[in-house]
Design a protein around this motif. Sequence first.
Motif, short mmCIF file in Angstrom:
data_model
loop_
_atom_site.label_atom_id
_atom_site.label_comp_id
_atom_site.label_asym_id
_atom_site.label_seq_id
_atom_site.Cartn_x
_atom_site.Cartn_y
_atom_site.Cartn_z
N UNK B 10 -33.49 -90.55 -57.51
CA UNK B 10 -33.87 -90.10 -56.21
C UNK B 10 -34.23 -89.24 -57.18
N UNK B 13 -36.96 -88.35 -59.25
CA UNK B 13 -38.43 -87.90 -59.05
C UNK B 13 -38.19 -86.04 -58.08
N UNK B 14 -37.31 -85.76 -57.54
CA UNK B 14 -36.60 -84.41 -57.32
C UNK B 14 -36.76 -83.62 -58.89
N UNK B 17 -40.88 -82.64 -59.36
CA UNK B 17 -41.50 -81.57 -58.54
C UNK B 17 -41.44 -80.77 -59.88
N UNK B 18 -39.66 -80.65 -60.31
CA UNK B 18 -39.71 -78.83 -60.85
C UNK B 18 -40.60 -79.13 -62.14
N UNK B 21 -44.39 -78.33 -61.29
CA UNK B 21 -44.53 -76.48 -60.97
C UNK B 21 -44.35 -76.70 -62.26
N UNK B 273 -45.51 -67.20 -50.20
CA UNK B 273 -43.64 -67.23 -49.96
C UNK B 273 -43.10 -65.83 -49.35
N UNK B 280 -38.07 -67.90 -43.30
CA UNK B 280 -36.75 -69.20 -43.06
C UNK B 280 -35.65 -68.19 -42.58
N UNK C 104 -38.52 -88.18 -53.48
CA UNK C 104 -38.17 -86.73 -53.43
C UNK C 104 -38.06 -86.31 -51.83
N UNK C 107 -34.52 -87.56 -51.11
CA UNK C 107 -33.48 -86.68 -51.94
C UNK C 107 -33.45 -84.85 -51.27
N UNK C 116 -30.33 -77.07 -55.75
CA UNK C 116 -31.43 -77.30 -56.34
C UNK C 116 -32.88 -78.03 -55.57
N UNK C 120 -36.27 -77.32 -55.06
CA UNK C 120 -37.03 -78.26 -55.58
C UNK C 120 -37.56 -77.88 -54.58
N UNK C 122 -38.89 -75.74 -52.44
CA UNK C 122 -39.59 -73.87 -52.41
C UNK C 122 -40.50 -74.27 -53.20
N UNK C 123 -40.65 -74.83 -54.22
CA UNK C 123 -41.48 -75.51 -55.43
C UNK C 123 -42.94 -76.44 -53.91
#
Lengths: 269, 285, 292
Positions: B10, B13-14, B17-18, B21, B273, B280, C104, C107, C116, C120, C122-123
């Motif tokens: 898990x 996988x996260x 994404x990082x 990007x 953003x 938010x 993801x 998670x 963290x 993720x 945000x990304x």
Amino acid sequence: MENITENKLNNQNENSTNEPILQLRNVSVSYAPGKKAVNNVSADIYPNTITAIMGPSGCGKSTLLRAINRMHDLYPKIETTGDIYLKGQNIMEMNPMEVRRLAGMVFQTPNPFPTMSIYDNVLAGYRLNCIKLTREEKDEIVQRSLMAVALWDEVKDVMNRRGSFLSGGQQQRLCIARTLALKPEVLLMDEPTSALDPVSTNKIEELLLDLKKNFTILIVTHNMSQAARISDNSMFMYLGDLVEYAPTRQMFTKPQHKKTEEYLTGIFG
Amino acid sequence: MKDKIFKGLLFAAALAILLLTAGVIYVLVKQSLNVFHEYGVFGFIFNAEWDPRPETEEYGAWSFIIGTLFTAFFALLLCIPFSLPVALFNGEYFKGYKISSFVSSVVDLLAGIPSIVYGLWGFYTLRPIVIQLGVNAQGFGIFLASIVLAVMIIPYASSLSAEFLSMIPDTVKEGAYSLGATRAETIRHVSLPMASSGIVAAYILALGRALGETMAVTMLIGNTTNVPTSLRDTGNTMASVIANQFGEADGLKLSALIGIGLLLFLITAVINLIAKFIMKKLSVR
Amino acid sequence: MSDRVKFSNVKKRAAKDKIVFGLVCLFSFLSMIPLFLIIWEVVSKGYKNFNWRLFTQVAPSSMDALIAKMSGEPIPGGILNGITGTILIVGMAVLFTIPLGLFVGIYLSEHPENKFARTVSYLTDLLQGMPSIVIGIIAYIWVVKPLRSYSALAGSVALTIMMLPMVVRSTEETLKMLPRTLKESGLALGASYTSVIFRVILPSGFGGIFTGILLAVSRVMGETAPLMLTALGATVVNWNILKPTSAIPLLIWDFYNDPNLVDIIWSASLLLLIVIFLLNWIAKIVARRWKI
């Protein structure tokens, strides 16, 4: 005020000719066809009195109150029948916008307009009704209305802050001020203290006793001691029916109906 | 033991994404470095020349940046008189009614139509109308592209706005009605001000969509290299010039196109953003 | 307080209120018209060539179409190479996206406060807002350049990057809506974390997750721009993932650019719209059926 004869309602306007200010005639409200939330209620309300409407939850007390300023017209599924006379004029035949102004409403949870300042909140009725005022008129109305609810000293230095910045009790008094600013004939209050702490509740109750001099007040409450403390007359509603309508002192000491007695002694509620 | 591996997966996988990007930004920067080196960052951005002929080769992004902003903002302007009523229809007047779920599904389907089909519709149906209106001889250009873009972003602007409008508590609106306000006055003085930041965020997101839209614009804008100064002009957006010229590009031209891609990425990232930031803040309150 | 506030403008305001309501209804109605116009145009022009041939023959060459046209016959060929290409490219993208997107999403829903995870998250938003043409560039640099060839694989990578944020978001949001007690009661029974996730959490959130995947597929189905930079297109049916491959939207683009092939453009669009609307419709049913 001493020897009240049975069933003779309290009337503070001793000098006047005992003309009721508000007359309900066979008022019924249904949320769906055949399901009546308020059933054939008739009653006279006298000027400069506080009338408490009591009853277990779901008995139709708020529904009745909201019928008086045509709030139900906002929801097409709700149907109101019967006649309601305000100073002799049948409000069912008037434009709802006018009715709502003449019968000001204060809600269960304080609902100041969150995007407006305290100052603008008091004047909201004028702004919403497109009434142009000069700066002096505005200042005068704001000061008078806030003084009437004993909020002026607390907020006079923070007029430009948002209404939501105040405490719950202050917000509720602001909402009362907002209603008073339009100079209504009657004030309709839907459990105005149920969301407040005891201290704020106490302040609002004192305020109502003070406002009685100039206004006629109908207050829905599920708090029996509140009704006993402040009201002149009381209505007891049960399952949509108006079971009993009598001077408060009489109702609390000698209730005429078994249901009223059961409710007041806490057998159900 | 099994749990540890699974939790590790898990996390991996996260992490992907990082890395994804980071990889996106890295390759965009690296592959466009050439052109920024050649002309400098501002020299590339503010230069309106785009000339791929070998003897006079010169690349600047300015005309495409202006073309992009021009079409996107005009499309946003055009879409407001339609998306705002849809939002009020679904989030206020008919909130909770069957008719509102019908209207919102129909409008949402607009978001499902592929960009290329919008392009066909613009070309075969709207272009003749634009010619008839006398906007310009060929019909292609900023005007035509913006109209189609406006239709494309209506669902994005309206559905989110409707959501924010529908979140306004009835008690506050009843407060306004109880003072004698009409529904329109309540909307004007209470509902719209309360939902305003959410609605602004919705339109910013819609703007982000319009900025990055490729196929429909490529088919309708005329694909000329010039700084458009009026609605009648033809032009190119950043996305359309990439779509048009990427295939045969190499060397400095390829780097210039990737540089435009990087700029487009940055613009849309900032726009998104800002919108997310506003939302938010709203949800915290 | 005997003097009453004067309200003389009630009628005018009531009329204004009605006008505003009328305008809102009118413009909401107008906003729906483009959808029907587009559907009408695609259906009325596309139904003629919407036949068996469309699904069984590859796209005609410009020359064949021209000859057929000159002799007054309907243009030959179909979009078989596009259909198979779309199946190949989208299918692979789904295979890449589902495990990664689900993991993801799990998670993020399991660690809502973690710094963290927030980064993720945000990304993911950032990726979601990325223009499809930029995604095309990325896949070009990552896959086409190193392999020295346009390919179905490169197209899948592009579509994966597009779908991933949508699947992550829908998974995360669905799982966050599940009651905490669901997981806790599973763990209390002595089940391992892994089996609670796979046997309890994921099945409970199935509706939301599946809907998210269907919607993501319907979104990328008609994507053209990123495929132009990656899969390129092909005139024949191709199942080799390392070779240039066509797709329905790519064929529409080719037809659009070739006056001889215009007749078949609408049938291809019609097929695309039918598939997309069908996916949307199924997604809606699934969402309603498996509502949490």
